[in-house]
Design a protein around this motif. Structure first.
Motif, PDB file in Angstrom:
ATOM      1  N   PHE A  67       1.523  -5.053  -2.591  1.00 18.44           N
ATOM      2  CA  PHE A  67       2.812  -5.159  -1.880  1.00 18.44           C
ATOM      3  C   PHE A  67       3.337  -6.699  -1.952  1.00 18.44           C
ATOM      4  N   ASN A  68       4.566  -6.955  -2.479  1.00 22.24           N
ATOM      5  CA  ASN A  68       4.897  -8.321  -2.782  1.00 22.24           C
ATOM      6  C   ASN A  68       6.458  -8.397  -2.023  1.00 22.24           C
ATOM      7  N   ARG A 103      -6.098  -7.647   3.972  1.00 20.67           N
ATOM      8  CA  ARG A 103      -4.913  -7.054   3.023  1.00 20.67           C
ATOM      9  C   ARG A 103      -3.746  -6.758   3.980  1.00 20.67           C
ATOM     10  N   ILE A 104      -3.973  -5.925   4.921  1.00 17.20           N
ATOM     11  CA  ILE A 104      -2.957  -5.434   5.816  1.00 17.20           C
ATOM     12  C   ILE A 104      -2.312  -6.710   6.413  1.00 17.20           C
ATOM     13  N   ASN A 105      -3.228  -7.717   6.672  1.00 20.32           N
ATOM     14  CA  ASN A 105      -2.689  -8.970   7.493  1.00 20.32           C
ATOM     15  C   ASN A 105      -1.564  -9.693   6.469  1.00 20.32           C
ATOM     16  N   GLN A 106      -2.049  -9.775   5.083  1.00 17.73           N
ATOM     17  CA  GLN A 106      -1.208 -10.342   3.953  1.00 17.73           C
ATOM     18  C   GLN A 106       0.053  -9.544   4.031  1.00 17.73           C
ATOM     19  N   ASN A 107       0.079  -8.252   4.035  1.00 12.70           N
ATOM     20  CA  ASN A 107       1.283  -7.214   3.878  1.00 12.70           C
ATOM     21  C   ASN A 107       2.230  -7.608   5.220  1.00 12.70           C
ATOM     22  N   VAL A 108       1.538  -7.861   6.210  1.00  7.29           N
ATOM     23  CA  VAL A 108       2.413  -8.126   7.447  1.00  7.29           C
ATOM     24  C   VAL A 108       3.062  -9.492   7.261  1.00  7.29           C
ATOM     25  N   LYS A 109       2.266 -10.436   6.715  1.00  8.54           N
ATOM     26  CA  LYS A 109       3.145 -11.622   6.563  1.00  8.54           C
ATOM     27  C   LYS A 109       4.319 -11.584   5.785  1.00  8.54           C
TER      28      LYS A 109
END
Length: 156
Positions: A67-68, A103-109
């Motif tokens: 996700f980007n 990975r969820i944390n990255q997507n939330v950011k």
């Protein structure tokens, strides 16, 4: 309980056909291919883009969440929520669970930058209290405004 349709097709024409038949339902599109997701976000009425993270692999210096920023902007433009599949966390082993949460944390950011709304998606048998899910959202880094509007979707 509302009607939900999870469209698990790999072909755009089949996705379009299913969505047109079920316009009265809440449409969830699992994200498997970035090109297909971009096309669907541009041309179709989707409610939630579900990012499945258990099958992704991390690279040496980055998380493989797929996700980007481009997808997050397209979601914001189309008024589509980012779906987080909590069943992946519940049903995984300890090491894999930590990787999925990262990975969820990255997507939330990424979604924070685009001011995207977030939806947690769970099976009915894994039902959790609203208080627990909002607490999890805050721990994952979701801001409080988004947490107040957090949508929880249960499916069978």
């Amino acid at each position: 309980m509302e009607n939900i349709l999870i469209v698990e097709e790999k072909d755009f024409s089949k996705i379009k056909e299913k969505i047109e038949k079920n316009k009265d339902k809440k449409i969830i599109l699992p994200f498997s291919n970035e090109e297909l997701a971009r096309k669907a976000l541009d041309k179709l009425k989707i409610d939630v883009l579900l990012v499945n993270l258990s099958k992704n692999k991390d690279k040496l210096k980055e998380r493989g969440s797929s996700f980007n920023q481009v997808l997050s902007r397209l979601c914001k433009k189309a008024n589509v929520k980012l779906g987080i599949n909590l069943n992946e966390i519940i049903n995984s082993e300890t090491k894999e669970k930590a990787e999925i949460i990262a990975r969820i944390n990255q997507n939330v950011k990424i979604s924070k930058k685009a001011e995207l709304e977030i939806a947690f998606i769970l099976k009915k048998e894994n039902k959790r209290s609203l208080y627990d899910l909002k607490s999890l959202a805050l721990v994952l880094g979701v801001n409080t405004k988004t947490t107040k509007n957090l949508e929880i979707i249960y499916f069978e």
